[in-house]
Write a protein that holds these residues in place. Structure first.
Motif, short mmCIF file in Angstrom:
data_model
loop_
_atom_site.label_atom_id
_atom_site.label_comp_id
_atom_site.label_asym_id
_atom_site.label_seq_id
_atom_site.Cartn_x
_atom_site.Cartn_y
_atom_site.Cartn_z
N PRO A 43 -0.08 61.49 -4.03
CA PRO A 43 -0.13 60.43 -3.44
C PRO A 43 1.07 59.62 -3.54
CG PRO A 43 -1.42 60.30 -5.57
CD PRO A 43 -0.97 61.71 -5.33
N GLY A 44 1.92 59.70 -3.02
CA GLY A 44 3.25 58.96 -3.19
C GLY A 44 3.48 58.13 -1.94
N VAL A 45 4.70 57.61 -1.48
CA VAL A 45 4.84 57.12 -0.38
C VAL A 45 4.79 57.86 0.82
CG1 VAL A 45 6.48 55.18 0.78
CG2 VAL A 45 6.57 55.20 -1.64
N VAL A 46 4.04 57.37 1.91
CA VAL A 46 3.56 58.43 2.79
C VAL A 46 4.68 58.45 3.76
CG1 VAL A 46 2.13 59.26 4.93
CG2 VAL A 46 1.29 58.53 2.44
N LYS A 47 5.56 59.41 4.19
CA LYS A 47 6.77 59.36 5.17
C LYS A 47 6.91 60.70 5.80
CE LYS A 47 10.03 55.92 3.14
NZ LYS A 47 11.32 55.97 2.43
N VAL A 52 10.82 63.10 5.49
CA VAL A 52 11.33 63.50 4.38
C VAL A 52 11.03 64.91 4.03
CG1 VAL A 52 11.46 61.22 3.22
CG2 VAL A 52 9.47 62.73 3.19
N PRO A 53 11.69 65.56 3.27
CA PRO A 53 11.62 67.02 2.86
C PRO A 53 10.18 67.24 2.22
CG PRO A 53 13.53 66.78 2.19
CD PRO A 53 12.97 65.28 2.54
N VAL A 54 9.50 68.54 2.47
CA VAL A 54 8.32 68.86 1.74
C VAL A 54 8.60 70.04 0.70
CG1 VAL A 54 6.28 70.15 2.20
CG2 VAL A 54 7.08 68.64 3.96
N VAL A 55 8.27 69.45 -0.41
CA VAL A 55 8.48 70.42 -1.79
C VAL A 55 7.43 70.87 -2.26
CG1 VAL A 55 9.42 70.43 -4.14
CG2 VAL A 55 10.65 69.19 -2.39
N ILE A 56 7.12 72.41 -2.31
CA ILE A 56 5.75 73.00 -2.69
C ILE A 56 6.16 73.51 -4.10
CG2 ILE A 56 4.03 74.66 -2.13
CD1 ILE A 56 4.84 74.50 0.72
N LEU A 57 5.32 72.98 -5.19
CA LEU A 57 5.60 73.59 -6.24
C LEU A 57 4.47 74.43 -6.61
CD1 LEU A 57 6.44 73.62 -9.29
CD2 LEU A 57 5.09 71.60 -9.89
N TYR A 58 4.83 75.74 -6.90
CA TYR A 58 3.77 77.02 -7.26
C TYR A 58 3.86 76.97 -8.96
CZ TYR A 58 3.60 78.36 -2.48
OH TYR A 58 3.41 78.36 -1.19
N ALA A 59 2.78 76.42 -9.64
CA ALA A 59 2.95 76.60 -10.97
C ALA A 59 1.29 76.36 -11.63
CB ALA A 59 3.59 75.13 -11.39
N LYS A 75 11.07 59.81 -1.53
CA LYS A 75 12.35 60.68 -1.12
C LYS A 75 11.71 62.17 -0.65
CE LYS A 75 15.65 58.57 -4.25
NZ LYS A 75 16.41 58.63 -5.61
N LEU A 76 10.59 62.49 -0.91
CA LEU A 76 10.06 63.95 -0.48
C LEU A 76 8.59 63.93 -0.61
CD1 LEU A 76 9.19 65.07 -3.55
CD2 LEU A 76 11.57 65.45 -3.63
N ILE A 77 7.77 64.88 0.09
CA ILE A 77 6.48 64.94 0.15
C ILE A 77 6.32 66.16 -0.99
CG2 ILE A 77 4.57 65.77 1.16
CD1 ILE A 77 5.76 64.48 3.74
N TYR A 78 5.45 65.99 -2.13
CA TYR A 78 5.31 66.95 -3.18
C TYR A 78 3.88 67.49 -3.08
CZ TYR A 78 4.12 67.77 -8.23
OH TYR A 78 3.62 68.50 -9.27
#
Length: 1437
Positions: free
Chosen positions: A101-105, A108-115, A137-140
């Motif tokens: 739930p960061g700043v909604v833009k 910006v690039p979408v970063v998907i973390l597989y962990a 800066k990105l969507i996480y």
């Protein structure tokens, strides 16, 4: 939260639960424990794995990021990959993805973390990504990436049913390698009241004696003495009596024990009860808070969802102080579901009615009685009754070209005497000094009035001015003047059309009514007040739509007349306009079905303003509600039913106007109170909050009436302008009588602005408003933000109050009054109304009451002062429902606090054993751990104290979406005979697939596209599973594992002819071409797909075989050739089903006999559902040894098709009901051979081997003469069996006529023809109709095709294709091509004995296969010895 390597699994689990407890209530933590015990999140985690595999993951990366298709294994890679991401397409995000739930833009690039959460790798990635997401800066996005582990599941039932041993069907082959039982596990179970685990701990010196005692007790219960009929009659009552008589806390356990182990407990009953209860004895029902839980449909996973859904409302009511009986009363209040079919009141003088069905002379000949509505007519006929049942109002601007067609359509209805009252509202220019010669709309209106006054209104429209205006043109002044001169040459045009026109009366009324109505753009039509959508206003469609509405409304009115709601003396229009959905004004914002509510259920205590910014949304709302001050206009009871909060900046004109309108409405309406929240446009200061502080000072120091009068004056524009010009507040105060001026001034001059800051925060964080924006909150429902120019009028407030009251506010208020709560009663009404109206609307809650009867109702009380669930169970303790319900209730009592009532709904005069099975329901309330703090392997179904004499068969009862298979068991699970088993019978089942079901329709025809094929796969492997659409309900099913899947039309003819248009229940947008389906839970997933033929293929038929349009079969053949243009291989396809080791033994012998006498390559097809693990393990070795192909097919019995409960009948169903969808479309013909079939050589008269004639290729190539399948008729030659030939008398004799009754042991199916004539769909339809009667279709697989012989023809095969000793004489055996080991109703000879006697070569085949199986076992044993032992892994169960 990192998991330390030295931590035990138990302590890690406890830490997780403790952390969750910081965010969840105690009840929600218990539900979380239950969800974890059910492994209900496992599919979601597994789905992430499957999505990751499609990336695919970089090698040797325990965690990685995917940034627009590029991967990185380290946090160092992120910066570089993000920089280069802009040029690449964004990844697809799923509905259930975890987005930080960061700043909604969006740019910006979408970063998907597989962990894996809890690992160090996750922590390092999370730190970097969360910081960047917060900076915008990105969507996480996080997706789980966990090493796959098998685990034991719960939430299913296991049954050991007692089998009939009339025909002995048990394999005599001995099972080797019994598995030892874990003695410790068994000690934990109770045996006849003794807990041996506890006894061994207390008396370790008596270990041996305790083992002996336990063994003795187990053996003593193994006797199953049959009961006499008179002993069975009252068994159900006796069971209920025992359950009621024991201590309450043991009652559920006793019910579970009696129902689940009934066959061995039946002889223990000794009491007698002679009371009868209930209308439908034996029925089983379960209610949670009045919601009906059908245990045939619901499983523990869906019940968990219901418990969660209820928890929010229950906790809310509990927090608001509503407990005990009032909780259930509030829950059962009928909260009206949101209606999207509102109607406008059409009783308005601005409507010009051109006809009146009730009073016009045109309709005098029609009957006027309401009872005529109930008169029978032909379908589609509109009844002509002299009542205004149907009313059409057209809102028109005469100058719009669309008006021409609509007026002509209205004229058409009028001329054809359709019983439709037609009215017009003409919306024309409202200026006073307008000239009809310059404005055609005004001229039209004046001319219309002239004709109406001089002649009549209907005449005005029938001779209509529009007659000279063609479609596509607009009305002009010239048209009007020409018409006037032609029709009324003596009329004075200036007097009619000019500025001083005498016919200008009520010209503005139409425009005013239109404006006040809140309706959308012109032209508009209302049918009985309900607006038609813009799509329906197309004149080409409108006629059909109006006629359809008339038909639909007729049905509603018929019901009203029949129920006595509409009587002869009623005014029909008044009746229609007094319905709940009729409103005085249309406002889409108020009537919208998409509604947001505040959550008032927090209990904040005394929080200070300085703390306000740190509170969460619920607490901020609670503080705001606690501090709110109100202007009130209470009812006679001193309560306010409707609470409105007006949000806005009162320093702005729009904010003042909104509050003023609310106060005007409040004055005119009792039971309303108004609160004000300031949302200043800038930072609050003493300068920009003058008006609001004045309002607040008035609240705090003045009586209600004086405060309201003062604020109303203050809000008027002239007063606020005076203030701005320097007038003192004191001067305004003097103008209001009853004001305490000194108190006001003192408060006003000393007031700080801190509380306004907290209100601004509330607007920003909770209401999501920008500074200065306006909104209205009514009983917790948020309307807004309003657009800058958007008005919310007094009429809108009136509408809002009406909607709020009719939904649930009135009912909530009545209940609050019953509770006798005087303090804060209005607050409670507001908060409860918000809670109940925001709750999802499900089915109606039922109020289940019992007559006070201690003999038949078991009451279990809840814990005091906790959130409680009201659970009612109605059950006969000796039914299948009780087997499941008793175990479920025990677990529910451990998960939630419940008030439980169990009504013993017993059946009287039983004539047979009510339960013929042992049952276990596998379910746990929490994750269990072993003594060493590791997680236990999981729940299992354990059967103890079983009698040894009966023959048992194991059945699994799993959730509808599960496809499970037995994967490990040396035993014959179809025929378990404990007398012949040493040690313990074990079986391991695996959840192989989850089921994806769907319904598909052709949008053009509305019919299912029969034969259409779908494929399911991933982007890297698009064809992993495929299926065919049935004509029945357009049904299709696909199996898959958890993950994200792409559904497509199969390449070839399906894709050539059809395209997917829309889809529901999927995870991609409805109009998206790629249909993405995410399977991430154990719930059933059912989707709807709508397809349409491509424009150029509109006349093509998917299953056509004509030369102009080559059919689907050629398409498939073409696909097969694509691999290398090879000639289609000639393969003989043979299908069979078997269950149990004996029939699998027969199956292998049948296969060997086919292989011995058929030269063509053979492919065997087996139904996988019921094959044993040992058969599946050895079939590949047999295929390799004998050189044949094989395939295991799996199909889940559709939920909509009548279910069979007995395993044998289910297998029979699979033989006949799904032939069109079991096999790929490339299979043209299939031969079914029963597992007890032998294909053998024919003998000459001297018993000398002559020639092999029984090649099944001969049967496949036989001409079926247009029939879809060929069966062999029953023999007539063995005369001594004449009395047993049931088909020669009664129903079958009359039904078949001259035709023969056919046997289903061997048949050939032309699948092309079968599918083309929809034989499968016809068979299923007939099965659905007949199977409702338990006495029909006694031999399902045989009776069904014979019953359908007139609709689906059967080709009678030559008699030599099937010889059976029971029905055929010995002489005909010499020419037999196959021999069937039919059951003999006369001798009831066991199958094995019959096989060896009737078929001489049977023993040779049997020994040959046994030898092969011994070799396979020897190879396996050798391989096992060579392997070094590895740690055991848990398997799915």
């Amino acid at each position: 939260m990192l998991m330390c390597l030295t931590e035990s699994v138990r302590s890690y689990y406890n830490l997780v639960i403790k952390k969750a407890g910081q965010f969840l209530s105690d009840l929600q933590v218990n539900l979380l424990r239950f969800a974890l015990a059910l492994r209900s999140y496992s599919p979601a985690v597994h789905a992430s794995q499957q999505i990751a595999s499609d990336e695919p993951p970089p090698e040797a990366c325990p965690a990685f990021v995917s940034i627009h298709g590029q991967h990185g294994c380290s946090t160092k890679d992120i910066k570089k990959l993000v920089k280069a991401a802009a040029g690449r397409p964004k990844p697809y995000l799923y509905k259930n993805d975890h987005t930080y739930p960061g700043v909604v833009k969006t740019d910006v690039p979408v970063v998907i973390l597989y962990a894996e959460i809890g690992t160090k790798k996750f922590a390092s990635f999370h730190k970097v990504l969360s910081e960047k997401a917060e900076e915008g800066k990105l969507i996480y996005v996080l997706r789980h990436f966990v090493a796959p582990r098998n685990m034991l599941l719960s939430g299913y039932g296991v049954e050991l049913a007692i089998k009939s041993t009339e025909y002995k069907a048990v394999d005599d082959t001995k099972v080797k390698g019994q598995l030892a039982v874990n003695a410790e596990d068994d000690d934990n179970d109770e045996v006849q009241g003794f807990f041996f685990g506890t006894l061994k701990k207390v008396h370790p010196e008596l270990q041996e004696q305790l083992v002996e005692l336990r063994k003795h007790l187990l053996e003593s219960t193994n006797d199953m003495a049959p009961l006499k009929v008179w002993e069975m009659q009252d068994l159900s009552f006796q069971a209920a009596a025992r359950i009621i008589s024991v201590p309450k806390f043991d009652a559920l356990k006793l019910m579970r024990d009696l129902s689940q182990n009934f066959p061995s407990k039946a002889s223990l009953f000794f009491q007698h009860l002679s009371e009868t209860i209930g209308a439908h004895p034996g029925d089983g029902e379960l209610f949670i808070n009045g919601l009906h839980i059908d245990l045939d449909i619901h499983n523990p996973f869906s019940i968990l969802d219901i418990l969660r859904g209820e928890a929010r409302v229950l906790e809310g009511l509990h927090n608001l102080g509503i407990k005990g009986e009032y909780q259930s009363k509030m829950l059962r209040l009928p909260v009206n579901a949101v209606d999207d079919n509102y109607a406008l009141d059409i009783r308005h003088p601005a409507i010009m009615w051109i006809n009146d069905i009730e009073n016009d002379s045109t309709y005098l000949g029609w009957p006027a009685g309401l009872q005529d509505l109930l008169r029978a007519t032909f379908p589609g006929v509109i009844r002509q009754i002299r009542r205004n049942f149907f009313n059409l109002v057209l809102f028109l601007d005469p100058l719009q070209e669309e008006s021409v067609e609509l007026v002509k359509l209205a004229e058409l209805f009028y001329k054809h005497k359709i019983p439709l009252r037609i009215g017009f509202v003409f919306v024309v220019n409202t200026k006073d000094d307008i000239d009809g010669f310059s404005d055609a709309g005004v001229g039209f209106y004046r001319l219309l009035n002239y004709i109406a006054d001089e002649y009549d209104l209907s005449q005005a429209l029938v001779t209509m001015l529009y007659s000279k205006v063609h479609v596509g043109e607009t009305l002009s002044v010239d048209t009007l003047t020409d018409y006037l001169k032609r029709k009324f040459p003596k009329a004075n045009a200036e007097r009619i059309l000019g500025v001083e026109s005498e016919y200008d009366d009520k010209r503005m009324d139409g425009a005013l009514f239109y404006k006040k109505s809140g309706l959308g753009a012109l032209p508009l039509a209302l049918f009985n007040g309900v607006p038609l959508s813009p799509d329906e206003m197309d004149p080409d469609e409108l006629e059909t739509i109006i006629l359809q509405r008339i038909m639909d409304t007729t049905t509603t009115l018929q019901r009203a007349v029949f129920m006595g709601q509409l009587t002869e003396g009623s005014d029909v229009v008044d009746y229609l306009m007094e319905q709940a959905n009729v409103v005085p004004r249309m406002n889409p914002l108020i009537l919208s079905t998409d509604r947001k509510f505040l959550d008032f259920t927090a209990t904040p205590g005394d929080r200070y303003t300085t703390m306000f910014s740190f509170l969460d949304i619920r607490d901020k709302t609670a503080v705001m509600a606690k501090r709110m001050k109100y202007f009130t206009n209470t009812g006679a009871d001193g309560m306010s039913t409707v609470t409105m909060w007006i949000v806005g900046d009162v320093e702005k004109v729009s904010g003042r106007k909104l509050l003023l309108n609310a106060l005007k409405h409040m004055k005119a309406s009792h039971g309303v109170r108004v609160g004000v929240i300031d949302n200043p446009s800038g930072k609050p200061s003493t300068d920009n909050t003058v008006l609001y502080r004045a309002i607040w000072a008035a609240f705090l120091t003045q009586k209600n009436k004086a405060a309201a009068d003062f604020v109303q004056k203050l809000l008027k524009e002239e007063k606020s302008q005076l203030l701005q010009q320097g007038t003192k507040m004191k001067d305004l105060l003097m103008q209001v009588s009853g004001m305490d001026v000194d108190a006001f001034e003192k408060k006003f001059n000393t007031m700080e602005v801190d509380f306004i800051r907290s209100q601004q925060l509330f607007c920003r964080d909770v209401l999501k408003l920008n500074p200065g924006q306006r909104a209205v909150i009514c009983n917790g429902r948020i309307l807004g933000p309003f657009e800058e120019e958007e008005e919310f009028t007094v009429e809108d407030f009136h509408l809002l109050e009406k909607i709020t009251l009719s939904s649930s506010a009135e009912k909530v208020k009545a209940k609050v009054k019953q509770m006798g709560m005087k303090a804060n009663a209005s607050d409670l009404v507001m908060k409860v109304d918000a809670l109940l109206t925001a709750a999802p609307k499900g089915e109606v809650r039922r109020d289940v009451h019992f007559i006070k009867d201690s003999h038949s109702v078991l009451h279990l009380s809840p814990r005091e002062n906790e959130v409680l669930y009201d659970v009612v169970a109605i059950v006969d303790p000796l039914t299948r429902e009780a087997q499941k319900m008793s175990a479920l209730l025990i677990v529910l009592s451990q998960v939630v606090n419940m008030r439980l009532q169990v009504f013993m709904n017993c059946r009287a005069k039983l004539s047979e054993m009510p339960l013929k099975s042992f049952y276990r329901f596998v379910l746990e309330s929490d994750v269990t751990f072993l003594a060493n703090d590791t997680v236990s392997s999981g729940p299992v179904a354990r059967f103890m104290e079983l009698p040894e004499s009966p023959l048992l068969t194991l059945n699994m009862f799993t959730p509808e979406s599960w496809m499970v298979q037995a994967v490990r068991s040396p035993h014959d699970l179809d025929n378990i005979h404990l007398q012949e088993v040493s040690g313990v019978v074990t079986a391991e089942y695996e959840l192989e697939h989850l089921l994806l079901e769907g319904h598909c329709f052709d949008l053009s025809t509305g019919q299912p596209p029969r034969g259409l094929q779908f494929t399911l796969g991933m982007s890297r492997d698009p064809l992993m599973y495929d299926t065919i659409v049935m004509a029945n309900l357009g049904y299709f099913q696909l199996k898959a594992s958890p993950g994200a899947w792409i559904l497509r039309l199969r390449k070839g003819r399906s894709e050539d002819i059809y395209q997917i248009l829309t889809h529901d229940g999927t995870d991609s947008p409805a109009d998206d071409g790629d249909v993405i389906v995410v399977l991430n839970s154990f719930h059933s997933k059912i989707i709807k797909v709508r397809v349409q033929k491509k424009a150029e293929k509109i006349n093509e038929d998917l299953l056509s075989e004509t030369s102009e349009s080559k059919g689907i079969w050629d398409s498939i053949a073409r696909c097969a050739k694509d691999d290398g243009e090879k000639k289609k291989e000639d393969v003989l396809n043979i299908f069979s089903v078997a269950s149990g080791h004996l029939y699998e033994r027969f199956l292998r012998i049948m296969m060997l006999s086919v292989l011995r006498h058929t030269k063509t390559p053979i492919k065997f097809w087996f139904l996988k559902n019921y094959l044993s693990p040992s058969f599946k393990e050895t079939i590949s070795h047999m295929a390799e040894s004998y050189g044949f192909q094989y395939e295991l097919v799996h199909y889940k019995w559709p939920r909509w098709l009548h279910q069979q409960t007995e395993k044998q009948r289910i297998i029979w169903g699979y033989k006949i009901l799904f032939l069109d969808v079991l096999f790929p479309l490339a299979v043209d013909k299939i031969i079914f051979v029963d597992a007890d079939q032998r294909v053998r050589v024919s003998y000459g008269s001297v018993s000398v081997l002559v020639i092999v004639r029984a090649d099944l290729k001969e049967l496949r190539d036989l001409d079926l003469e247009g029939a879809p399948y060929g069966y062999t008729p029953f023999c007539d030659s063995r005369k001594e069996m004449e009395g047993y030939r049931f088909w020669k008398t009664g129903y079958w004799a009359s039904h078949l006529g001259h035709r023969k009754y056919h046997i289903s042991a061997l048949y050939v199916v032309d699948l092309k023809k079968f599918r083309k004539i929809a034989a499968g769909d016809r068979l299923r339809g007939q099965y659905q109709a007949l199977s409702q009667d338990p006495n029909s279709l006694s031999n399902l697989d045989q009776d069904l095709p014979n019953n359908m012989i007139h609709q689906v023809a059967i080709k009678s095969l030559p008699q030599e294709w099937l010889w059976c000793e029971t029905w055929c004489d010995d002489a005909s055996k010499t020419v037999a091509k196959t021999i069937d080991l039919c059951n003999n109703p006369k001798t009831k000879e066991p199958k094995l004995t019959a096989a060896a006697r009737i078929v001489p070569e049977w023993v040779k085949y049997d020994n040959e296969i046994k030898q092969l199986l011994r070799q396979v076992q020897a190879q396996r044993d050798t391989a096992t010895q060579k392997q070094t032992p590895s740690p055991s892994q848990h398997k799915k169960g």
